[in-house]
Design an enzyme around this catalytic site. Structure first.
Site, short mmCIF file in Angstrom:
data_model
loop_
_atom_site.label_atom_id
_atom_site.label_comp_id
_atom_site.label_asym_id
_atom_site.label_seq_id
_atom_site.Cartn_x
_atom_site.Cartn_y
_atom_site.Cartn_z
N PRO A 61 80.28 -13.55 2.13
CA PRO A 61 79.45 -13.87 3.29
C PRO A 61 79.06 -15.35 3.39
O PRO A 61 78.42 -15.72 4.37
CB PRO A 61 78.22 -12.97 3.08
N ASP A 64 71.62 -13.78 8.55
CA ASP A 64 72.63 -14.78 8.25
C ASP A 64 72.00 -16.17 8.26
O ASP A 64 71.27 -16.52 9.20
CB ASP A 64 73.71 -14.68 9.33
N ASP A 124 71.09 -21.67 -2.06
CA ASP A 124 71.39 -20.98 -3.31
C ASP A 124 72.30 -19.80 -2.98
O ASP A 124 71.96 -18.65 -3.18
CB ASP A 124 70.07 -20.53 -3.94
N ASP A 152 67.89 -14.42 3.30
CA ASP A 152 69.04 -13.84 2.61
C ASP A 152 69.69 -12.82 3.54
O ASP A 152 69.00 -12.00 4.16
CB ASP A 152 68.64 -13.20 1.29
N HIS A 175 68.25 -22.32 -12.33
CA HIS A 175 67.18 -22.46 -11.34
C HIS A 175 66.23 -23.61 -11.61
O HIS A 175 65.68 -24.18 -10.66
CB HIS A 175 66.42 -21.14 -11.24
N GLN A 181 78.43 -6.73 0.42
CA GLN A 181 78.99 -7.10 -0.87
C GLN A 181 79.08 -5.90 -1.80
O GLN A 181 78.35 -4.93 -1.63
CB GLN A 181 78.07 -8.15 -1.53
#
Lengths: 317, 317, 317, 317
Positions: free
Chosen positions: C172, C145, C163, C113, C69, C38
């Site tokens: 992604p 992933d 999230d 993540d 959150h 990214q």
């Protein structure tokens, strides 16, 4: 950290290219109308006074329109020496004919604009532009497609001025920047006559369109040349392309320029042009002249110009 | 309805005046730093390549910097004829000294910039600009306030070039646009020497600042003149003011210009300037020359210029 | 005429749809980096403090992240009653695990993540977000992933929280909003377990994407429901979609909500949620619930969501 | 690098604060007029349909106006139980009276708007808003200053709804947010009557104004409370402040809410509100209720609210 006090909540936005945005704060909307051909706004900008916007592109603003119209008209007129008959394609705001009529050599002016609603709106809302030129006895107006007009016209002219909107794919001026059209225009020129056309922005990232228009002209005319003027309300300089079958000699002394110009035009009727600034408008930067030389692409019915966001960018090639 | 495909989510915004906004889409941030004197960004713009931004104002972009630096240096150098000693105030990006060093007459160049951190960052991140000029044996660099330098300098110069940031109230260049400062500079000129300074935008709504700077110069020097160049990455044309005690003769033929220029500078080392385009840069529009003539306000320690939004506007009067 | 004093020259721009633009004035760039996955910026916004921007979309801002959150975590946690094992997909800024760890019932949290560089940058530059959560002994982190992780995971969870960034075509997170993925997630839920996912903007013009995500969930789970929270720094409200095979009962009295919540979470550790505001977050407007009911399109490997400008719009259908 | 396809060249810009800009692409201008009191535009926005803009601030857009008007009217009406007489101050677009007239308990509605030109323009150009409400036999309209009207009114009301423009310093609503005015309004309430007022944005950076308005009400009324609704076309949530001398009990079950609401209002006449979403609108976030509690500043003739850029920000304190 910096910033600024902005004084408008309504912004006309010009997308000069995918990475450049130029915005005018609008203070008043005088007219909002869809004509048969175009989206039209007449607005008051905070910086440049009243302005005409067609299809999302600012065409002309009262406070700086002479940066466009004085060089467009007076440079080729000086090179000609004393035009008597003039054809203006587009130019429905009346500024171009206003400048043409400053030449005492001029006997007849034809204005051909596709969109009568635009002309009528300019006449009513923007008298600062035409200054009465629409009612000059030397003027004849035709509301039709420039292409059709050219096809059917049997008159000839000393000066033909193409003051069209940009070649937007959705706009009405699309086919008037091709080799075929430029060839037709040529048949209407008197010997020694000059054709000049608005020919897109010449700031760097917009460069391709202008060289291609000039190069397209050079397929049809013996002499072509490029001049330019910065238009504040556009945020970029605009190129004008001239073409003729006689040599276009721009290397004139200040004195010689003024001799020609002021034998036909009243000195105090111009805001920008005298000998010195004439040299400015024809003082095309070397890099642009080189780009024109190197250009190989030209426009034809098969390959029409592509535009960006209401602006002149042919990024395709 | 119109619009456009924009290709960035981060926009550097120049507030040219309260009604004009000009934006660059940024594609990369190379450096973000607060120096002792200024906020500095080095970014990659989508339209004009890498660029230096100081205090929210784009100073120089790789793809069109020569529109600024070629006329700034070569026009006064041609008018001088063959400068041997040159002082550059500001110009920490190295472009001005790069152009100066193209003159084979030049024996010594002094660069005085208040902000060493800017110079070092440009040296590292923007080699396309300086092109090694910082390491030329004819160059001496001084990192100090231009005012202090001038006060203590006992050398004299053929050419003094003031390439400063705009006179922002919060910026470091504030007092270097006053009659007092211009007077001090004059004491450092050799006979026949020329002083040239970046002198603000000359698009219409920004007009007041430039005429006032020129008029301020005319209180100190026998001859002053104004030239201009459109800088695409600024979205506006910039004025340069020249001053000397000898006449500044810009009415030169293309041939004469090239004789002087190319006897000292290699023809293919320039992107913009030859005889024709030199006439362009000195072809100041009549309206601007008239505005300068009519201007009555000048800047002094008592009346310093006011700027708008990181830009050159003295709207106050 | 109106306007405003703006205090920045650098604007992060969110294109909420082709007719809505939302901009943050940036006052400082803390980090600019292309990770393997990214484009990442960490900036300081003038209005909402430090913020993380990924692929041109503001993900989280320090001053209002709890509007995102707190409801994302505490609403499903209350509906569950006392989660012990929690899996978080995405959430690399650490806020979600920070909220999860406020539940004294929680024994184990897994964070998955794809982009370790983002997590490490948040850890260093945005400690206000994670507040040390990355070093909690109950936490295990996996940098891979989400799809691969789910395929290979043999653990089960009381709560699975997705999230992720928006389903941008170039981003992604694209395939993690499909029926197939939602089915795989379900196999990892304990009996009575709840899956909750960030599910796009729910302001009117962005509506299609959210109903489709909810409807897609309803193909896989017996109960689904939609809650929402306005995120100031997004300029729009965000929907969260919950799914479970047990009934999701949101019609709880303020008292009952607080009984469950405050038996597990310290009352003063929350900024937004108590019984009254919990009812606010689950008080989904009728028009949105109707749009979900009427929706017929769902997402699958064959039909993945389309996004607009770094934002959640599936205008295609 | 990211970006987006924008579909307009004319942008209405809301300056939410010095670091937040929210823009609507405009596709058509239906009316541009300076009334005796205000600058008025009626435009078509690309995202939210036709909209009314007064003094540079979007007041109401056809596609999402019910997010404003349904909670403004129905929440206090449910708390009252069955209002018979209603006074509306402002609300010249006709939406508020339209919602009021949905209550079958209502026998009389008074609309007081200072600007008849706005009402007439809305009647003509925005029938989607008023839906004929201006011609309801229960309605009486008064075109005068709210302050003058209140001073001379001898009627009493069950519900008084203040639907004014923001307290801009240059706008007409300035003094209607002060303790003195709130006190006068109170004298016109029947026993058990409720006053509700539009009370500024409640997204974080705009917070000060709302708490101060609520706190100002609490100097005059025994009970005050704050509810809120996100308005997509504003890009921010708006707070409404309610005040009464009887307790304002918002802790109602979904069933109880619907019992009251649907005994007076046809169920299918509402787009947003039923029992569940009513709890949403009264589910004010804890952080906002705390900010109100902590607030110490109130507004009076001596200290009137200051606004930012056509928006609700009192940054002064």
């Amino acid at each position: 950290m910096t910033g600024a006090l902005l004084k408008s909540s309504l912004w006309h936005t010009e997308y000069l290219n995918p990475f450049i945005v130029f915005q005018h704060g609008i203070t008043e909307i005088l007219l909002s109308k869809k004509t048969r051909f175009q989206d039209m706004f007449i607005v008051r900008t905070g910086a440049y006074g009243k302005a005409l916007i067609l299809d999302g592109k600012l065409q002309v603003a009262v406070e700086d329109e002479f940066f466009y119209h004085e060089p467009l008209v007076h440079v080729p007129a000086v090179l000609h020496g004393g035009p008597r008959s003039v054809l203006v394609l587009g130019g429905g705001d009346g500024c171009t004919i206003r400048e043409v009529l400053k030449w005492n050599s001029v006997e007849t002016v034809l204005l051909v604009d596709i969109d009568e609603e635009v002309v009528r709106a300019c006449e009513e809302f923007l008298p600062e532009l035409h200054q009465g030129a629409f009612h000059d006895s030397k003027l004849k107006m035709f509301f039709e497609d420039g292409l059709t007009f050219i096809d059917n016209c049997h008159q000839k002219f000393d000066l033909i001025i193409s003051d069209l909107t940009d070649p937007l794919e959705d706009g009405p001026s699309f086919f008037l920047f091709t080799e075929e059209f430029f060839g037709k225009v040529k048949t209407l020129l008197n010997p020694g006559g000059i054709f000049v056309t608005q020919a897109a922005s010449v700031s760097l990232p917009e460069e391709p369109l202008h060289p291609r228009i000039v190069k397209t002209l050079s397929k049809v005319y013996a002499s072509v040349d490029s001049i330019q003027s910065f238009i504040g309300s556009y945020g970029s300089p605009i190129g004008f392309a001239m073409a003729s079958d006689k040599p276009l000699e721009t290397d004139l002394t200040r004195r010689r320029i003024e001799e020609i110009l002021f034998s036909h035009v009243k000195r105090d009727s111009l805001k920008l042009i005298d000998g010195r600034s004439f040299q400015g408008f024809v003082g095309t930067p070397l890099i642009l002249r080189r780009a024109i030389e190197m250009e190989t692409i030209t426009y034809s019915q098969q390959r029409v110009p592509k535009a960006f966001g209401g602006q002149h960018v042919d990024h395709a090639a």
